[in-house]
Each structure stands twice: as structure tokens, then as C-alpha cells.
Design a protein around this motif. Structure first.
Motif, PDB file in Angstrom:
ATOM      1  N   LEU A 666       0.872  -1.122  -0.030  1.00 17.71           N
ATOM      2  CA  LEU A 666       0.093   0.146   0.028  1.00 17.71           C
ATOM      3  C   LEU A 666       0.898   1.353  -0.027  1.00 17.71           C
ATOM      4  N   ALA A 667       1.927   1.241   0.746  1.00 17.83           N
ATOM      5  CA  ALA A 667       3.042   2.558   0.753  1.00 17.83           C
ATOM      6  C   ALA A 667       3.528   2.698  -0.609  1.00 17.83           C
ATOM      7  N   LYS A 668       4.024   1.616  -1.390  1.00 17.10           N
ATOM      8  CA  LYS A 668       4.384   1.569  -2.725  1.00 17.10           C
ATOM      9  C   LYS A 668       3.225   2.075  -3.707  1.00 17.10           C
ATOM     10  N   LEU A 669       2.202   1.731  -3.529  1.00 18.19           N
ATOM     11  CA  LEU A 669       1.050   2.139  -4.420  1.00 18.19           C
ATOM     12  C   LEU A 669       0.552   3.673  -4.052  1.00 18.19           C
ATOM     13  N   SER A 670       0.606   3.987  -2.800  1.00 20.07           N
ATOM     14  CA  SER A 670       0.220   5.548  -2.516  1.00 20.07           C
ATOM     15  C   SER A 670       1.264   6.532  -2.983  1.00 20.07           C
ATOM     16  N   ARG A 671       2.591   6.122  -3.440  1.00 20.03           N
ATOM     17  CA  ARG A 671       3.363   7.098  -3.936  1.00 20.03           C
ATOM     18  C   ARG A 671       3.082   7.561  -5.471  1.00 20.03           C
ATOM     19  N   ASN A 672       2.410   6.855  -6.105  1.00 19.77           N
ATOM     20  CA  ASN A 672       1.888   7.023  -7.509  1.00 19.77           C
ATOM     21  C   ASN A 672       1.028   8.212  -7.588  1.00 19.77           C
ATOM     22  N   GLY A 673       0.561   8.585  -6.773  1.00 19.09           N
ATOM     23  CA  GLY A 673      -0.484   9.823  -6.532  1.00 19.09           C
ATOM     24  C   GLY A 673       0.405  11.098  -6.636  1.00 19.09           C
ATOM     25  N   THR A 674      -0.228  12.184  -7.200  1.00 22.39           N
ATOM     26  CA  THR A 674       0.412  13.570  -7.171  1.00 22.39           C
ATOM     27  C   THR A 674       0.090  14.411  -6.190  1.00 22.39           C
ATOM     28  N   ASP A 675      -0.800  14.045  -5.506  1.00 19.86           N
ATOM     29  CA  ASP A 675      -1.097  14.901  -4.399  1.00 19.86           C
ATOM     30  C   ASP A 675      -0.932  14.245  -3.080  1.00 19.86           C
ATOM     31  N   ALA A 676      -0.238  14.931  -2.226  1.00 22.80           N
ATOM     32  CA  ALA A 676      -0.200  14.631  -0.996  1.00 22.80           C
ATOM     33  C   ALA A 676      -1.477  14.090  -0.066  1.00 22.80           C
ATOM     34  N   LYS A 677      -2.304  14.897  -0.071  1.00 27.83           N
ATOM     35  CA  LYS A 677      -3.744  14.833   0.542  1.00 27.83           C
ATOM     36  C   LYS A 677      -4.409  13.554  -0.037  1.00 27.83           C
ATOM     37  N   ARG A 678      -4.474  13.512  -1.517  1.00 23.88           N
ATOM     38  CA  ARG A 678      -4.806  12.210  -1.952  1.00 23.88           C
ATOM     39  C   ARG A 678      -4.245  11.025  -1.867  1.00 23.88           C
ATOM     40  N   ARG A 679      -2.916  11.015  -1.610  1.00 21.17           N
ATOM     41  CA  ARG A 679      -2.057   9.887  -1.131  1.00 21.17           C
ATOM     42  C   ARG A 679      -2.481   9.290   0.314  1.00 21.17           C
ATOM     43  N   GLU A 680      -2.714  10.319   1.218  1.00 13.34           N
ATOM     44  CA  GLU A 680      -3.204   9.940   2.474  1.00 13.34           C
ATOM     45  C   GLU A 680      -4.551   9.477   2.297  1.00 13.34           C
ATOM     46  N   ARG A 681      -5.289  10.214   1.595  1.00 13.13           N
ATOM     47  CA  ARG A 681      -6.718   9.753   1.508  1.00 13.13           C
ATOM     48  C   ARG A 681      -6.976   8.370   1.099  1.00 13.13           C
ATOM     49  N   PHE A 682      -5.942   7.968   0.003  1.00 13.44           N
ATOM     50  CA  PHE A 682      -5.830   6.523  -0.379  1.00 13.44           C
ATOM     51  C   PHE A 682      -5.600   5.566   0.700  1.00 13.44           C
ATOM     52  N   LEU A 683      -4.520   5.986   1.351  1.00 13.94           N
ATOM     53  CA  LEU A 683      -3.946   5.139   2.425  1.00 13.94           C
ATOM     54  C   LEU A 683      -5.165   4.926   3.355  1.00 13.94           C
ATOM     55  N   PHE A 684      -5.906   5.977   4.082  1.00 14.12           N
ATOM     56  CA  PHE A 684      -6.863   5.973   4.778  1.00 14.12           C
ATOM     57  C   PHE A 684      -7.995   5.155   4.240  1.00 14.12           C
ATOM     58  N   ASN A 685      -8.480   5.274   3.087  1.00 16.29           N
ATOM     59  CA  ASN A 685      -9.600   4.684   2.817  1.00 16.29           C
ATOM     60  C   ASN A 685      -9.373   3.075   2.686  1.00 16.29           C
ATOM     61  N   ASN A 686      -8.064   2.681   2.310  1.00 16.25           N
ATOM     62  CA  ASN A 686      -7.562   0.994   2.348  1.00 16.25           C
ATOM     63  C   ASN A 686      -7.923   0.600   3.705  1.00 16.25           C
ATOM     64  N   TYR A 687      -7.048   1.213   4.867  1.00 13.59           N
ATOM     65  CA  TYR A 687      -7.195   0.635   5.926  1.00 13.59           C
ATOM     66  C   TYR A 687      -8.615   0.781   6.783  1.00 13.59           C
ATOM     67  N   THR A 688      -9.315   1.812   6.325  1.00 14.40           N
ATOM     68  CA  THR A 688     -10.573   1.823   6.821  1.00 14.40           C
ATOM     69  C   THR A 688     -11.386   0.607   6.405  1.00 14.40           C
ATOM     70  N   LEU A 689     -11.256   0.186   5.187  1.00  9.18           N
ATOM     71  CA  LEU A 689     -11.771  -0.819   4.455  1.00  9.18           C
ATOM     72  C   LEU A 689     -11.562  -2.180   5.171  1.00  9.18           C
ATOM     73  N   ILE A 690     -10.288  -2.389   5.431  1.00  6.10           N
ATOM     74  CA  ILE A 690      -9.865  -3.620   6.158  1.00  6.10           C
ATOM     75  C   ILE A 690     -10.245  -3.729   7.460  1.00  6.10           C
ATOM     76  N   LEU A 691     -10.212  -2.424   8.083  1.00  7.36           N
ATOM     77  CA  LEU A 691     -10.839  -2.429   9.634  1.00  7.36           C
ATOM     78  C   LEU A 691     -12.136  -2.791   9.746  1.00  7.36           C
ATOM     79  N   THR A 692     -12.915  -2.245   8.653  1.00 13.00           N
ATOM     80  CA  THR A 692     -14.600  -2.407   8.491  1.00 13.00           C
ATOM     81  C   THR A 692     -14.733  -4.073   8.405  1.00 13.00           C
TER      82      THR A 692
END
Length: 719
Positions: A666-692
Motif C-alpha cells: 500500500l505504501a508503494k501504491l500510494s506514492r504514485n499519487g500526485t497530491d499528498a492529500k490524495r495519497r493520505e486519503r488513499f491509505l486511509f480508505n484502504n485501512y478503513t476498509l480492512i478495519l470494517t
């Protein structure tokens, strides 16, 4: 006066304090006997020839002639002349003739009254006064006069006949003077003659009655004599019976003494004789009786007697009777051993029959006679060992053949085919095209190797019955590897438990280790079949959830064996675990390596990562990656199956390594994003899905994974 005569019968009556007797009369010449008794008058005799009566006064008792019979008051009371006032009975003159007191025949011929008056007997006819009153009238007058003068005279029973009741007028004369007075010439009237004739006629008519009475009295005398004879005989017999009773009493006393002596002897010798005696019925049952409960009871009786006799023979207090009975005991034991051997061998041979249910023979024909083997092992240990070996070989063949057939039926159950691409980082396109099941259904649609789904119901359901061979052969649907694994092990555990229970009960004479070795030897081929089945199911599979379910099923089998106290299958359960756990770790490592490959491809170019993501543009989207869905489902299944897992299991380490690889991806996939907020949102959404996805899991391991995901979310927010 002519030849008329008066009729007078002698009777006694009481006047005042003195007694008077009217004596009989003498008949001179006319065919009448002197002193003729009353009642014996000839009916043809002339009444005119009857002598005139004479009266005399009875002297005192002291001066009486001893030859005269004394008259009792009962005789007076029976006299028909005792006519008293108030008397109602009336008798005819015939009764006067029939009275036993009417005759002077009882008086001796020489007896004379004291006053000189008597009866004169002459051959000729004596002179009589011209006028003689009727004697009955005279007596009646006397009686009436005396009744008036003496009121206290005892009343006599009886009544005067009407024709004899006449009054006699004594005037001023006494009885002696009246008797000494010359008799007036009798005057006989026609009525008096008619009365006399009627009296005689009545007597003649009643003569048969008197004769019949005489005959009855004679018969009574005969009966009395026979009764007397009978009573004499009865008395004699009573004497004989009394003597016999005395003899019996003496004999009874002797028998009682003998019985008491015998009881005393039996009380002393009975227990000793009982200990060394053998019932003939028991011996006959052992030799000829059928093998049933009675045979077992007879065998136990023989065994008890044998033990007691052998103990007495070994002691110093033995006696000759023991030596006499020991040969019989040896013969009975040999016969019992022979029959036990034949019976057990026949039952073991019956288990080799095709399609036979061995448990029926065990329960109905062997366990009911478990004492037979115990007796055999005690009397003939070598033969018992040979029979136990024969049983082990038979049951080894029995279970091996039956489990082989059952395994052949389970092989017909359709299991999802294994695919090396069914890993987290596998190529989806290869997975969709390569796993096409027979029948045209896609493998991804029919089976999701990363989702637990309804497979957990196999562990949660209370069904403990194994699938029958018929149903296994007829089932056409696809199942996971846990289905054949579960059914085979359930059948194996049930049969091992039943057989071990039988062995411990039937071969109770053996030790625990001997019974355990027998059970292991019996089921060794069956355990090997189970191990081969497990290896066949897991050797090429990448279904980590299926392997972990097999682990849990194997643990349930171990718990059930412990609950049933059957330790003989512990080695088999441990061997299965040693196959399952390494394979589970290998599959988890395959998942981690697949994630590494995805991470390496994602860092090389975004095109490769997009191909994995199925065309999603990570630069323009912050949605969760599809691998996150896979990973979350796989983690959820592992956590559900490990809710009761202990710290010593390798699940925790394997899952931790897999989570670390996924975090790296997930960390490597998040680096492909151009915006830092979008990268944080990407990680947050993935971990939230797993937690759910894993939010409903329980257990220590699930708690650890949720804490880890919470930390990852916090790190995402800090960025």
C-alpha cells in the motif's frame, strides 16, 4: 247275685299319712289262676268268678315283709286310679289290666299281711254276701273323702276312667272295719256289664299295640347289646390306638433327637462340605449346556469352588475329600476351556463375513460373555494370548477393508481444483480464465478462495455424523478440501472410540498398555489411510482457509478423543497436525511473496500497477485498491477461524508477516499519487476498509490486528 262279678284291680293310693294296698283276688275254680296279674285276663272268662277284693293296711316300713317290692312315688303317679282334681287325662279300664303293678304275682306264695288279712285261694267257690257294692264306687268314695280331708296330700297324675269313678261311703267305719264288714250282695246292672265287656273288647283291640311295644322293647334290647359290643370293641381299639400313640410319641422324640443331632453336625460340617462340593447341575451345564447367561453363572460357580479348593489343598489343613474332587475339577476346567475356545473362535470367524457389522457381534455375543475371556486368561494365558492375536488380525482386516471402501466413496466428492494463481498477488485475468470448473461455471463465481462465507457452518453446526458412502457417491456438487477430511476423521474417531471401549471391557484381564497396543495395531492401516487422504488434499492447494479449517477439525477430533478418554489416536492426530500446519505456513508465505511481486511491479511503472488495479487511475482516484478487498476477506476468515487460538500457534506470526507485506504494498501504491492529500486519503480508505471487514471478529489475534490498523490510520492522519 248270680254269676256276676265285680272288676277290681289292685292300686295304691294315699289316705292321710298311711298307705293302703288293694290286693288281687283269688278265683276258685273258673279257669282263673290265683294271683293272676292284671292285663292277663282271658277274654272268655266269666266276670262272675272274680273273687271279692280284700283290703289291708300296710304296716310300717320296719315291719314290712322284705320280700315285697317297694313301690315308688313314680309308680303311684303312673297309676290310672290317681284321679286328682284338675287332672285331664282319662284312661280306660284296659290300662288297669295292663299296669305292671296290677298283679300280685310278685308276692311270694307264703307271704301274708301283718293283720292276717290276705287272699284266700281255694279249690271251691267261697260264700259271698248277698249285696256287694261296686269296688270302684267304694274306692272313688274313699278317694274323694280323703281328698276333702287331706288337702296337703301330693296330687297324683292320671285320671279315673268314667266307668270306674264311683263313690264309696265308709260312714263312721275305718278302713279295717269297712273291709271286715260283710259285703252286700253285688248288684250288677246291664250298664256295668256293658262297660266291662267294652273294657275287655278294648283290651283285645289294643293287644297288638302292646305286642308291638313288646317287640320294640326287644329290638331296643338287641340294639343296646350291639351298641354295647361296639362300645367294647371301640374301647379295645382306643386302647390299641393309645398304645400306638405312645409308640409314635416315643419314636417322635427319638427322631427329634436325631434331627437335632443332624442339624448340629450339618452346622459344623455344612460350610466345609459346601466349600469343596460342586453342583451336578453346574457340571452338566458346563459340559452340555448352551452358551448363555446360565453357562456363565455355572462357570463363575466352578471358578469360585476351584479357587477355594486349591487354597485348601495348598494349606496344611487339607483333607482327603479335596484329593478326591481335584480330578473332577481338572476335567471340568478342561471342558470349560475347550468350549470357551470354540465359542470365541466362532465369533471371531463370523466377523470375517462380508457385509457384517462387527459391532453387533461385539455387543450381543462377546460383551455379554466377557467373563469367558477373563477366565481363559487366568486358567490358560497362552490360549488367551492366541485368541487376542486372532481378534486383532481380524479387526485390523475389518477396519482396513471398510475404511478403504469409505475412502473410495469420499474420493468421488468433487473438490475445488487447486490453482497456483489463487494468491493475493495473483494475476486476476489468469485466475478467471484458468479456474473454469466442469459444467461451464467460472471458478471465481463458484468458489472464492479468499472468502470464508458459509464454510464456517461446518465447524459451528452440531452435526457429528459422517456422510454415508451412498450419499458421498451420489453428491455432484463441489466442496472444499475440508469436506472429505471431516467425514473421514469423524468416522475414524467414532470407530476408534467404539473399538477401544470394547477392548477395555472385554479384555479387562489385560493391562492398559496391552490394550492400547492392540488398538493401535488394529487401526494402524486406517490411520495410514487418513494421513494419505490429508496429504493428497493439501499438497498442491493454496486454499489457506481450507487448510486452517482442517486444522480446526483435527483439533475438534482431538478434543472429542480426550472427552471419550481414548488415547490411542493421539499419535494420528499429532501426525495430521504436523502435515497441516507446515502447509498453512507455506500458503501464507505464497501470499506474501505474491504481494512482493506486485509491489516490485508497482514501483517499476504505473502501467503495471494499473493493470493489477484493473484500470483504476491511482493519480486521479483515492478509492481502495482491489487487493485490499482480498486481503481484508482473507484476514477476516483467518481471524474467525482463530478466535479461540492459543499463543503457541503459528497463525499469529504468519498473519503478521502477511500484514507487513501488504502495508509495504500500500505504501508503494500510494506514492504514485500526485497530491499528498490524495495519497493520505488513499491509505486511509484502504485501512478503513480492512478495519470494517474485520470489525465483527473476536479473539486475541483479532484484537491485535485491529490495534495495528488503528495505528496505521493514525499515521496516515499525521502525514
Amino acid at each position: 247275685m248270680g254269676n256276676e262279678r265285680s272288676f277290681l284291680e289292685k292300686k295304691a293310693f294315699v289316705v292321710g299319712s298311711g298307705r293302703y294296698h288293694l290286693f288281687g283276688f283269688s278265683v276258685p275254680g273258673d279257669g282263673f289262676a290265683a294271683n293272676c296279674p292284671a292285663g292277663h285276663l282271658d277274654s272268655d272268662a266269666s266276670l262272675d268268678n272274680v273273687a271279692r277284693p280284700h283290703f289291708r293296711a300296710e304296716p310300717p316300713a320296719a315291719n314290712r315283709n322284705p320280700s315285697l317290692p317297694r313301690r315308688s312315688s313314680s309308680q303311684l303317679s303312673r297309676s290310672p286310679y290317681n284321679n286328682r282334681p284338675g287332672a285331664t287325662s282319662r284312661t280306660s279300664s284296659t290300662s288297669l289290666l295292663a299296669s305292671p303293678n296290677d298283679s300280685t304275682a310278685s308276692l311270694p306264695g307264703t307271704a301274708r299281711p301283718a293283720n292276717g288279712l290276705g287272699i284266700r285261694q281255694a279249690s271251691g267257690q267261697r260264700s259271698r254276701p248277698a249285696v256287694v257294692p261296686d269296688p270302684l264306687q267304694v274306692l272313688n268314695g274313699i278317694i274323694r273323702k280323703e281328698q276333702q280331708q287331706q288337702k296337703d296330700v301330693p296330687q297324683l297324675s292320671g285320671a279315673w276312667p268314667d266307668e270306674l269313678v264311683e263313690s264309696i261311703d265308709f260312714g263312721t267305719m275305718s278302713l279295717e272295719e269297712f273291709v271286715a264288714k260283710p259285703d252286700p250282695p253285688p248288684t250288677r246292672t246291664s250298664a256295668s256289664r256293658d262297660a266291662n265287656r267294652q273294657t275287655v273288647k278294648q283290651f283285645e283291640q289294643e293287644r297288638d299295640k302292646f305286642q308291638e311295644l313288646h317287640t320294640s322293647i326287644a329290638g331296643c334290647d338287641d340294639v343296646s347289646k350291639s351298641v354295647e359290643i361296639y362300645l367294647n370293641d371301640f374301647s379295645n381299639e382306643l386302647g390299641a390306638v393309645s398304645a400306638e400313640i405312645e409308640t409314635l410319641q416315643t419314636r417322635s422324640t427319638q427322631l427329634n433327637a436325631m434331627l437335632e443331632n443332624r442339624r448340629n453336625v450339618e452346622r459344623l460340617l455344612g460350610p466345609a462340605v459346601e466349600e469343596i462340593s460342586i453342583s451336578p447341575k453346574a457340571v452338566r451345564t458346563i459340559a452340555e449346556g448352551p452358551m448363555d447367561e446360565n453357562w456363565v453363572r455355572a462357570l463363575n460357580e466352578i471358578d469360585t469352588r476351584t479357587t477355594s479348593i486349591e487354597a485348601k489343598a495348598a494349606s496344611s489343613t487339607g483333607f482327603k475329600a479335596i484329593e478326591d474332587i481335584r480330578p473332577l475339577l481338572i476335567n471340568v476346567k478342561d471342558k470349560a476351556i475347550e468350549r470357551i475356545r470354540d465359542y470365541l473362535v466362532s465369533q471371531i470367524r463370523a466377523m470375517r463375513s462380508p457385509n457384517i457389522n462387527a459391532q453387533i457381534i461385539q455387543q450381543q455375543r462377546l460383551l455379554k460373555f466377557k467373563d469367558l475371556f477373563s477366565y481363559l486368561s487366568k486358567i490358560h494365558p497362552k490360549l488367551a494370548s492366541e485368541i487376542s492375536k486372532a481378534y486383532v488380525n481380524t479387526m485390523r482386516w475389518y477396519y482396513t477393508s471398510n475404511f478403504t471402501r469409505y475412502l473410495q466413496a469420499l474420493d468421488k466428492i468433487k473438490v475445488y481444483p487447486s490453482d497456483q494463481n489463487e494468491v493475493l498477488g495473483g494475476d486476476p485475468r489468469t485466475h478467471r480464465t484458468g479456474n473454469i470448473l466442469p459444467g461451464g461455471r467460472a471458478g471465481s463465481a463458484a468458489h472464492d478462495p479468499f472468502s470464508l462465507g458459509r464454510r464456517i457452518d461446518m465447524l459451528r453446526s452440531g452435526n457429528t455424523q459422517a456422510l454415508s458412502s451412498y450419499l458421498a457417491e451420489e453428491d455432484s456438487s463441489y466442496h472444499g478440501i475440508e469436506v472429505p477430511f471431516r467425514n473421514y476423521n469423524i468416522a475414524l474417531v467414532d470407530n476408534v472410540s467404539a473399538e477401544y471401549s470394547f477392548l477395555t471391557e472385554f479384555f479387562s484381564a489385560m493391562t492398559f498398555h496391552q490394550i492400547s497396543r492392540m488398538a493401535v495395531e488394529i487401526f494402524e492401516p486406517s490411520f495410514a489411510l487418513g494421513s494419505n487422504l490429508t496429504r493428497k488434499l493439501i499438497e498442491n492447494t493454496t486454499d489457506s482457509l481450507g487448510v486452517l479449517m482442517c486444522v480446526r477439525l483435527n483439533q475438534h477430533s482431538a478434543f472429542e478423543l480426550q472427552r471419550r478418554k481414548v488415547p490411542v489416536a493421539d499419535s494420528y492426530v499429532n501426525g495430521i497436525n504436523m502435515q497441516l500446519w507446515p502447509r498453512f505456513q507455506v500458503i501464507m508465505d505464497l501470499h506474501g511473496e505474491s504481494l512482493k511481486r506486485v509491489a516490485s511491479n508497482a514501483g517499476r511503472s504505473a502501467v503495471s500497477a494499473l493493470s493489477i488495479a484493473g484500470g483504476d487511475d491511482l493519480k486521479n482516484s483515492s478509492a481502495p485498491h482491489f487487493l485490499t478487498q482480498r486481503f481484508g476477506q482473507l484476514m477476516h476468515g483467518i481471524l474467525v477461524l482463530s478466535s479461540d487460538a492459543g499463543d503457541d500457534e503459528p497463525v499469529s506470526n504468519s498473519l503478521a508477516r502477511l500484514s507487513s507485506e501488504f502495508d509495504t504494498l500500500l505504501a508503494k501504491l500510494s506514492r504514485n499519487g500526485t497530491d499528498a492529500k490524495r495519497r493520505e486519503r488513499f491509505l486511509f480508505n484502504n485501512y478503513t476498509l480492512i478495519l470494517t471487514i474485520i470489525s465483527d471478529t473476536q479473539g486475541k489475534l483479532a484484537l491485535e490486528r485491529r490495534q495495528h490498523l488503528d495505528e496505521m490510520l493514525k499515521n496516515c492522519s499525521k502525514r
